[in-house]
Design an enzyme around this catalytic site. Structure first.
Site, PDB file in Angstrom:
ATOM      1  N   GLU A 152       0.735  -1.373  -0.064  1.00 39.07           N
ATOM      2  CA  GLU A 152      -0.040  -0.015   0.152  1.00 39.07           C
ATOM      3  C   GLU A 152       0.997   1.447   0.058  1.00 39.07           C
ATOM      4  OE1 GLU A 152      -2.711  -0.602   3.214  1.00 39.07           O
ATOM      5  OE2 GLU A 152      -4.260  -1.641   1.918  1.00 39.07           O
ATOM      6  N   ASP A 181      -8.556  -8.853   4.760  1.00 42.08           N
ATOM      7  CA  ASP A 181      -8.087  -7.687   5.766  1.00 42.08           C
ATOM      8  C   ASP A 181      -9.051  -7.247   6.691  1.00 42.08           C
ATOM      9  OD1 ASP A 181      -7.172  -5.363   6.626  1.00 42.08           O
ATOM     10  OD2 ASP A 181      -7.748  -4.005   4.843  1.00 42.08           O
ATOM     11  N   GLU A 207     -12.433  -1.066  12.244  1.00 39.92           N
ATOM     12  CA  GLU A 207     -12.497  -0.521  10.994  1.00 39.92           C
ATOM     13  C   GLU A 207     -13.524  -1.127  10.139  1.00 39.92           C
ATOM     14  OE1 GLU A 207      -9.094  -1.071   8.695  1.00 39.92           O
ATOM     15  OE2 GLU A 207      -9.798  -0.302   6.920  1.00 39.92           O
TER      16      GLU A 207
HETATM   17  C1  GCU Z   1      -6.328  -1.714   5.924  1.00 36.55           C
HETATM   18  C2  GCU Z   1      -6.567  -0.404   6.486  1.00 36.55           C
HETATM   19  C3  GCU Z   1      -5.427   0.602   6.336  1.00 36.55           C
HETATM   20  C4  GCU Z   1      -4.070   0.099   6.991  1.00 36.55           C
HETATM   21  C5  GCU Z   1      -3.818  -1.434   6.500  1.00 36.55           C
HETATM   22  C6  GCU Z   1      -2.634  -2.093   7.145  1.00 36.55           C
HETATM   23  O1  GCU Z   1      -5.995  -1.744   4.789  1.00 36.55           O
HETATM   24  O2  GCU Z   1      -7.661   0.129   5.664  1.00 36.55           O
HETATM   25  O3  GCU Z   1      -5.638   1.770   6.673  1.00 36.55           O
HETATM   26  O4  GCU Z   1      -2.991   0.704   6.614  1.00 36.55           O
HETATM   27  O5  GCU Z   1      -5.047  -2.375   6.658  1.00 36.55           O
HETATM   28  O6  GCU Z   1      -3.028  -3.000   7.934  1.00 36.55           O
HETATM   29  O7  GCU Z   1      -1.514  -1.877   6.916  1.00 36.55           O
END
Ligand code: GCU
Length: 702
Positions: free
Chosen positions: A314, A388, A416
């Protein structure tokens, strides 16, 4: 005269207002489960007063000061009278707390061989007669064990257990029991729903917020022994001199409570704050930089725990940017921390769908070939499921597939994907479902919990992490009931074999009331709340159909053209032919990442449990289920069932009016109302959208 009278009246009114404000404040949730209100039943009170007349402590380390302070505060509060502290037993009802090494009384009362088996964190609590006196002894090898024992003793009283003939021996199954804060250095919290970060970086190191200590107490009371202070989407600044100094102050407050601190680090830190031209893990200057950084940290924080790393995921940089592997990156950091006993938690949350078009398969494909390549102080930290933190996922297949690597499990305490701090969703049953899942890694009976605690593969280190939901809201967690998830995480980290129900009961008694009606009703509400959330959000194996970005409400029609795996339609794949993600042998074959017989059972829609059906299969809308319904009918049934449960919780909660303090009562009542509205929305939006394909648009009662 009149003036004087009106002044007096004003003063009186003001005092009344102040009195009530203070009384309410006492029940605003700040105290969490560490409420030490006086026991109201006379019989119980005399039982406890008989068994507890003095606290006997012969040690004076900072941890023992914490023990003394907590026992004094707790026991005096619960018993409604000041309990004195002494250094020798002088009467019946002495509560002796100490370690084998430092306390001569403990040496006489608890044998070395008996204590040996409880290790550094464990403790023994015994009722004894000594020198013609009745004594309760809380004995441990280390001060932190005595602290855990003291909290356990307080819990016995808070939950109104008898103190006769105590014979308790406890030790945690997992060594590292960590909170992962996703707190940014600017005070915001990623996926935080309880206000801003509790870490006041801009005030540190000068000002120490009073909350740090209460945070430490709460964590120590449930056995949590580590905190990663900052977000996995990290900033290099955490490793600057300035922030190390600030963090050292937090570490000083947490240390007496047995809590070590950790940092999430950014892989490119040597470039961003070190002035190096590269962050290549095989480059000697980069390796040297990390070694010096470790030295600098340990000079200030001698018990620093280590690093948590989100790499090449990400948008975060990683060793892959330099053509290196996860093992190259993790081992470089591990080498730097090793001389000081620090560990690296390297996350497996990676999903490069150029590796495989099914996101659920990616981490396994990247990490399993590296099994055996990681240094002995590296954990691979896996989320509980392969995607997730969805309301429900099958367990992450990496558990059972990397025997040569210590695997840490990561749960999400912050909600979340489960209604954030607006929905009452008790997550212990979710975590238990995962921990109790049989991986069949070595035939039947190798649970995820056995892999996590290191026993299955005989690892020297073990760990469990929970993404914290803590914020600066007065009640810490946003929703009063979200506190239960923090509590449950700690209790399960201490003992994965505890039942969700036992934890719910303990928490309810400590947080709300010991009134049997309240306990039973709240426990009942909590126990069904997770399944209800699954029902009104993502029943039967559906997943990730939440709204884009904030992940709160439903958005089943969301298509993301840039990253298809960030859109809802990628996951549910609803069309005229049916619904679900085909991960069977004839689909993505993700099912093959599980050991037999799971692979076989989940591969066929006939044997796949209904809860995972649409996770593993794409099935026609009129697919006949064992229950006698078609798939579409059953989906509708689940969405309605979820809504019904929330309505039931509302009724149940309302029936507690008068038995719960008004401020917390109303807070929960309002949130349940919101939850009902949300549940209705989830049901209506999802059924309307799926109904278009199922061609069965129907009118529904609100
Ligand atoms: C999820 C979450 C993100 C977080 C990511 C992670 O995707 O939405 O905000 O950074 O998990 O665990 O790194």
């Amino acid at each position: 005269m009149n003036l004087l009278r009106s002044y007096r009246i004003k003063l009186l009114l003001w005092m009344i207002v102040l009195f009530f404000t203070e009384t309410l404040r006492a029940e605003d949730g700040y105290q969490l489960w560490l409420r030490y209100n006086e026991i109201s039943q006379p019989e119980l009170l005399s039982h406890y007063r008989e068994h507890i007349t003095q606290i006997v402590i012969q040690e004076s380390s900072p941890t023992f000061q914490a023990v003394q302070e907590e026992l004094r505060k707790g026991l005096s509060g619960l018993l409604g009278e000041e309990i004195p502290v002494a250094s020798s037993v002088s009467q019946d009802g002495a509560v002796v707390v100490g370690t084998l090494e430092q306390s001569s009384i403990v040496r006489k009362l608890a044998g070395a061989s008996e204590l040996e088996s409880v290790g550094a964190d464990g403790f023994i609590i015994r009722s004894l007669r000594w020198d013609n006196r009745t004594v309760t002894v809380i004995a441990a090898n280390q001060p932190k064990g005595a602290l855990y024992g003291a909290f356990h003793f307080l819990r016995l009283i808070q939950t109104q257990q008898s103190l006769d003939k105590l014979s308790i021996q406890q030790k945690p199954r997992i060594q590292k029991r960590l909170l992962n804060h996703w707190d940014n250095l600017n005070g915001s919290v990623e996926r935080g729903y309880a206000g801003r970060s509790i870490w006041k970086w801009n005030e540190l190191p000068e000002r120490i917020d009073a909350r740090y200590k209460d945070y430490a107490r709460a964590n120590a009371s449930i056995g949590i022994n580590g905190a990663v202070l900052n977000n996995v989407n990290s900033q290099a600044a955490i490793l600057t001199k300035e922030y190390i100094e600030k963090a050292a102050v937090i570490a000083n407050v947490l240390r007496p409570y047995g809590i070590q601190i950790y940092f999430s680090i950014k892989f490119t830190s040597p470039m961003e704050i070190g002035g190096l031209p590269t962050a290549d893990p095989l480059n000697p200057s980069v390796r040297q930089w990390w070694k010096e950084k470790a030295k600098e940290i340990y000079q200030q924080i001698p018990d620093f725990g280590g690093y948590l790393v989100k790499a090449y995921s990400e948008g975060q940089p990683g060793p892959q940017n330099y053509g290196r592997s996860h093992a190259d990156g993790a081992n470089m950091l591990a080498e730097a921390l090793e001389p000081y006993g620090g560990t690296v938690s390297w996350r497996s949350f990676v999903y490069d769908i150029s590796i495989d078009p099914d996101r659920a398969k990616c981490a396994y494909l990247e990490f399993v070939p590296l099994d055996g390549d990681f240094a002995s102080n590296v954990f691979i930290q896996n989320k509980n499921g392969p995607i997730d933190f969805q309301p429900r996922e099958p367990f992450n297949p990496l558990f059972g597939a990397m025997p040569k690597t210590a695997l840490m499990i990561e749960f999400q305490i912050t909600q979340e994907y489960t209604g954030q701090a607006k929905h009452l969703v008790y997550l212990a049953p979710l975590w238990k479902e995962v921990l109790d899942s049989d991986t069949y890694a070595y035939g039947p009976g190798t649970l995820v919990a056995d892999i996590v605690d290191g026993t299955a593969d005989k690892h020297a280190i073990s760990g469990i992490a929970g993404v914290s939901g803590i914020g600066s809201d007065r009640n810490w967690s946003g929703h009063h009931f979200s506190q239960a998830n923090w509590y449950a995480f700690g209790r399960l980290a201490w003992d994965t074999s505890l039942s969700s129900e036992q934890i719910a009961e303990e928490w309810t008694r400590m947080t709300w009331s010991n009134d049997p009606k309240v306990v039973n009703l709240i426990k009942k509400m909590m126990m069904g709340s997770w399944e209800a959330c699954v029902d009104y959000m993502t029943p039967m194996g559906l997943h990730h159909i939440m709204a884009a970005g904030h992940h709160y409400g439903p958005q089943p029609d969301y298509v993301n053209r840039r990253r298809i795996d960030w859109g809802s339609t990628y996951y549910h794949r609803a069309d005229a032919n049916g619904i679900g993600f085909d991960r069977s042998e004839t689909g993505s074959n993700a099912v093959s990442q599980y050991h037999q017989p799971l692979c076989r059972i989940w591969n066929s829609p006939k044997t796949c449990p209904e809860k995972y059906l649409l996770w593993f299969h794409h099935l026609p809308w009129d697919y006949p289920l064992e229950s006698g319904s078609t798939l579409w009918e059953r989906l509708k049934f689940h969405y309605q069932k979820g809504v019904d449960y929330v309505i039931l919780m509302q009724k149940e909660w309302d029936s507690l009016q008068g038995k719960i303090d008004p401020e917390r009562f109303e807070h929960v009542q309002n949130r349940l109302n919101m939850q009902k509205e949300n549940a209705l929305l989830w049901r209506d939006v999802c059924l309307k959208y799926f109904g278009r394909f199922a061609e069965k648009e129907e009118k529904r009662e609100p």
